[in-house]
Scaffold this active site. Structure first.
Site, PDB file in Angstrom:
ATOM      1  N   TYR A  51     -23.513   3.782  -1.206  1.00  0.00           N
ATOM      2  CA  TYR A  51     -24.122   4.513  -2.328  1.00  0.00           C
ATOM      3  C   TYR A  51     -23.044   4.916  -3.339  1.00  0.00           C
ATOM      4  O   TYR A  51     -23.017   4.428  -4.440  1.00  0.00           O
ATOM      5  CB  TYR A  51     -24.888   5.740  -1.816  1.00  0.00           C
ATOM      6  CG  TYR A  51     -25.701   6.411  -2.902  1.00  0.00           C
ATOM      7  CD1 TYR A  51     -26.911   5.873  -3.310  1.00  0.00           C
ATOM      8  CD2 TYR A  51     -25.252   7.566  -3.535  1.00  0.00           C
ATOM      9  CE1 TYR A  51     -27.657   6.471  -4.325  1.00  0.00           C
ATOM     10  CE2 TYR A  51     -25.984   8.170  -4.544  1.00  0.00           C
ATOM     11  CZ  TYR A  51     -27.184   7.621  -4.936  1.00  0.00           C
ATOM     12  OH  TYR A  51     -27.915   8.213  -5.940  1.00  0.00           O
ATOM     13  N   SER A  58     -30.861   2.461  -5.880  1.00  0.00           N
ATOM     14  CA  SER A  58     -30.669   3.383  -6.993  1.00  0.00           C
ATOM     15  C   SER A  58     -29.234   3.260  -7.498  1.00  0.00           C
ATOM     16  O   SER A  58     -28.834   2.188  -7.947  1.00  0.00           O
ATOM     17  CB  SER A  58     -31.022   4.806  -6.557  1.00  0.00           C
ATOM     18  OG  SER A  58     -31.195   5.647  -7.663  1.00  0.00           O
ATOM     19  N   ASP A  91     -41.755   2.888 -11.058  1.00  0.00           N
ATOM     20  CA  ASP A  91     -40.519   3.656 -10.895  1.00  0.00           C
ATOM     21  C   ASP A  91     -40.150   4.291 -12.230  1.00  0.00           C
ATOM     22  O   ASP A  91     -39.708   3.603 -13.154  1.00  0.00           O
ATOM     23  CB  ASP A  91     -39.387   2.745 -10.408  1.00  0.00           C
ATOM     24  CG  ASP A  91     -38.137   3.521 -10.009  1.00  0.00           C
ATOM     25  OD1 ASP A  91     -38.036   4.711 -10.369  1.00  0.00           O
ATOM     26  OD2 ASP A  91     -37.262   2.938  -9.350  1.00  0.00           O
ATOM     27  N   HIS A 142     -39.907   4.984  -7.086  1.00  0.00           N
ATOM     28  CA  HIS A 142     -38.502   4.905  -6.684  1.00  0.00           C
ATOM     29  C   HIS A 142     -38.327   4.886  -5.171  1.00  0.00           C
ATOM     30  O   HIS A 142     -37.247   4.600  -4.673  1.00  0.00           O
ATOM     31  CB  HIS A 142     -37.742   6.082  -7.300  1.00  0.00           C
ATOM     32  CG  HIS A 142     -36.271   5.876  -7.393  1.00  0.00           C
ATOM     33  ND1 HIS A 142     -35.708   4.814  -8.078  1.00  0.00           N
ATOM     34  CD2 HIS A 142     -35.233   6.592  -6.883  1.00  0.00           C
ATOM     35  CE1 HIS A 142     -34.385   4.895  -7.993  1.00  0.00           C
ATOM     36  NE2 HIS A 142     -34.078   5.951  -7.269  1.00  0.00           N
TER      37      HIS A 142
END
Length: 702
Positions: A471, A551, A635, A670
């Site tokens: 991430y 993301s 999203d 999302h």
């Protein structure tokens, strides 16, 4: 400064290549050109940003037909789904909580699309309180929040339709479950915090012009809704005269104070407080800038307990009296340490949940700041919870790691007694698997932790199918947690590796800042070095390595695969931020500028963003890895146009036979609130695509 030119659109023919000679849909190319600081940047797929157009809808449908046509031909996909469903099919129960005369908890019998909220009265009889599975026929409407009035007699619950961040709030009599008044609409990025039984505070934006799924929203407002009145009568408490992108308000447990937090980015906030016991009392400023992160976690009369990273990048808890609450009067209550603090309160105590090298340890303090005990956890992993009302006699916490399904424990704070409250019965032999934490060296010499999970007795021969996950942003810490999907991957001989990259919160604010703005490349270098380590240690090889992230992690995958397409065989970017030159123009995207900067800041920032932005860095005649981009058409956090444009660029410019697909969930956002059926199918498709492109024609032998 930016200028935009819209010229006549042209159409390019579809390209035929890949496994089974994939015929991609024709994607029209326009001649939109943006000018940033005298530099022209082509944006041929700008038209895909219009999520309301029939043309975009047709493109989505055509891409899904190609993608599902490809996935349908994978011979072991159905077998994989059967195993995923079987493993997923176990009862899941949350920790209980008491409101009024009832004890509430959520439960899923295994494969229900949404978990059901139950309650028990003093007679112990169980009844359904809210069943989100009845909100919509296809399971795409989910429960987005549930909050009770102070005496538990009323409740407000939020629903999300199609995965959108926009919510509706429904107010009910908690005893009879009857709806009390009209539904509140257009609520976004908001909690619900009751003041007594009279009403509650919530936050929202004015309805944007254009598409609510992509139009910019940048002025948040805090409202108070009084029961028995219409939403149009709701009073703005904060945000009418102050333009802030994120505003939240919550009432202290004693019902005496309203705490207001205001921010323009995802890091750093102003902090205010208002005395609710005095009519027309002023809003008092505690912190007047965005240079630190601050929140009030408790009060004892006029004494405030504030969690802050001001002058404490690893976080501390301070105290101050409300009569003079400015930072210069703060006194340490729980001092900063070398480990990362996340505090909570419950049962008349404070709990300091520390993260050390991405794993948890927890200490308990009383209200004088005295250390009571360190709470012994079952193993090395992640603990969460320890939050409750002050008068609660029993608290609950969860424990998990990569091989241990999340287990709920009860905890008596006075005695320190802890025991299992709910242990899931999962058809997975945790004892056959192990996790190992390693520290590898990144490009600039920084040591980066990574936890690698695999079946005991693994052969380090470079042939193990491996997913590397990351991430690296927004101060988010990746701590060990169990996943059914990952369990299936491990059962099939897979290795699952999670790298704790810079940009995250694993080592505090300095670690976070080291992966932001003009240092964002550190994150990609850390991820690349993780892949190189796994290959060098023979856990896997480039032919058996997949990279995955969602993301901000989708950006990570997009940047890594465009910078080092030779490193991996498969790339799996999910709901990614792919157009770094335009991300800030959609919904609340401008709030991410603390991490990214924007192309309008200055020439240096523009050139830096352009240098790694995935959409702008797909090159012709490059052999990119087999790629399956995933997104949702609803999203409105990271709009799907990011993924659409990236996929279009890859499909046009890919050379060689590795497929480039985009899998677009319809009526999905999302990720939050996605139905169990949709979640299972997505994980099946991701793993089937990955293994198939690593050369497997059948599931690996266990």
């Amino acid at each position: 400064m930016k200028k935009t030119f819209l010229l006549m659109a042209i159409t390019t023919a579809g390209i035929s290549f890949g496994q089974g000679k994939i015929q991609y849909p024709q994607t029209k190319k326009g001649e939109t050109v943006d000018v940033y600081f005298d530099t022209k940047v082509n944006d041929p797929y700008r038209w895909l940003e219009d999520d309301k157009s029939a043309e975009t809808g047709a493109w989505v449908k055509a891409q899904n037909e190609v993608t599902y046509g490809y996935l349908d031909k994978i011979p072991f996909r159905d077998e994989l789904k059967k195993r995923m469903e079987k493993l997923w099919n176990y009862e899941k129960i949350s920790a209980p909580f008491v409101e009024g005369k009832f004890t509430y908890y959520s439960k899923n019998n295994g494969l229900q699309n949404q978990s059901v909220v139950y309650r028990k009265g003093k007679d112990g009889k169980e009844e359904v309180f809210l069943d989100p599975n009845t909100f919509s026929k296809d399971g795409t409407t989910s429960l987005g929040g549930l909050n009770f009035s102070k005496d538990g007699s009323k409740a407000a619950y939020a629903i999300s339709e199609g995965g959108s961040d926009w919510r509706k709030v429904i107010i009910i009599d908690a005893i009879t479950k009857k709806v009390l008044e009209d539904t509140l609409v257009d609520v976004k990025f908001s909690g619900v915090s009751w003041h007594g039984n009279n009403g509650f505070y919530y936050s929202s934006y004015d309805k944007p012009k254009g598409s609510e799924l992509s139009a910019k929203t940048d002025q948040h407002k805090l409202y108070f809704h009084k029961l028995g009145t219409s939403q149009k009568e709701d009073k703005v408490i904060y945000g009418a005269d102050q333009k802030r992108r994120y505003i939240g308000g919550y009432v202290t447990e004693d019902d005496k104070y309203l705490v207001i937090s205001a921010a323009n980015s995802t890091y750093g906030n102003e902090l205010f407080i208002k005395d609710l016991t005095k009519p027309n009392s002023p809003i008092v400023t505690i912190v007047d800038n965005f240079n630190s992160s601050n929140q009030i976690i408790e009060n004892e009369g006029t004494k405030l307990f504030i969690e802050t990273d001001l002058n404490a990048p690893n976080t501390r808890v301070v105290t101050v009296d409300i009569s003079n609450p400015k930072p210069e009067n703060w006194k340490d209550f729980i001092k900063e340490t070398k480990d990362i603090l996340s505090p909570s309160t419950g049962g008349g105590f404070f709990f300091a949940n520390y993260t050390k090298d991405a794993v948890s340890f927890v200490q308990q303090y009383d209200y004088s700041g005295k250390l009571i005990r360190e709470i012994k956890l079952p193993a090395v992993g992640s603990a969460g919870g320890f939050g409750a009302k002050k008068e609660d006699k029993t608290l609950y916490y969860s424990f998990t790691n990569y091989t241990t399904p999340g287990t709920i424990y009860s905890f008596e704070p006075k005695s320190g007694k802890s025991e299992i409250y709910q242990k899931p019965k999962v058809d997975f032999k945790s004892e056959d698997y192990e996790s190992k934490q390693v520290f590898y060296t990144s490009k600039d010499g920084t040591k980066i932790p990574m936890i690698i999970t695999y079946k005991k007795g693994i052969k380090l021969d470079g042939k193990n199918p491996t997913i590397l996950y990351g991430y690296g942003g927004f101060n988010v810490s990746l701590t060990p947690s169990f996943s059914i999907a990952n369990a299936v991957w491990l059962e099939n001989g897979g290795v699952y590796a999670v790298a704790n990259l810079r940009g995250g919160g694993e080592y505090g604010k300095k670690w976070h800042d080291a992966g932001t703005k003009l240092q964002k490349q550190n994150v990609f270098d850390d991820f690349i070095a993780a892949g190189e380590y796994l290959i060098a240690q023979k856990y896997t090889s480039s032919d058996f390595l997949a990279i995955r992230g969602g993301s901000n992690g989708g950006l990570l995958v997009g940047a890594t695969m465009t910078q080092r397409p030779d490193l991996m065989k498969v790339a799996l970017p999910a709901v990614g931020v792919m157009d770094m030159l335009r991300y800030h123009t959609f919904t609340a995207g401008a709030g991410w500028a603390y991490d990214y900067g924007t192309a309008q800041d200055n020439k240096e920032m523009f050139e830096y963003l352009k240098g790694y932005s995935p959409v702008q860095n797909v090159k012709k005649d490059v052999k990119y890895p087999a790629t399956m981009v995933t997104t949702g058409d609803h999203d409105d956090r990271v709009v799907p146009a990011h993924s659409f444009k990236f996929a279009a660029e890859l499909q046009e410019k890919q050379t060689g036979e590795n497929p480039v697909l985009i899998r677009i969930d319809v009526k999905a956002g999302h990720g939050a609130g996605k139905s169990v059926a949709a979640t299972i199918q997505e994980n099946v498709d991701v793993q089937a695509f990955t293994l198939y492109n690593m050369g497997f024609k059948a599931l690996p032998k266990k």
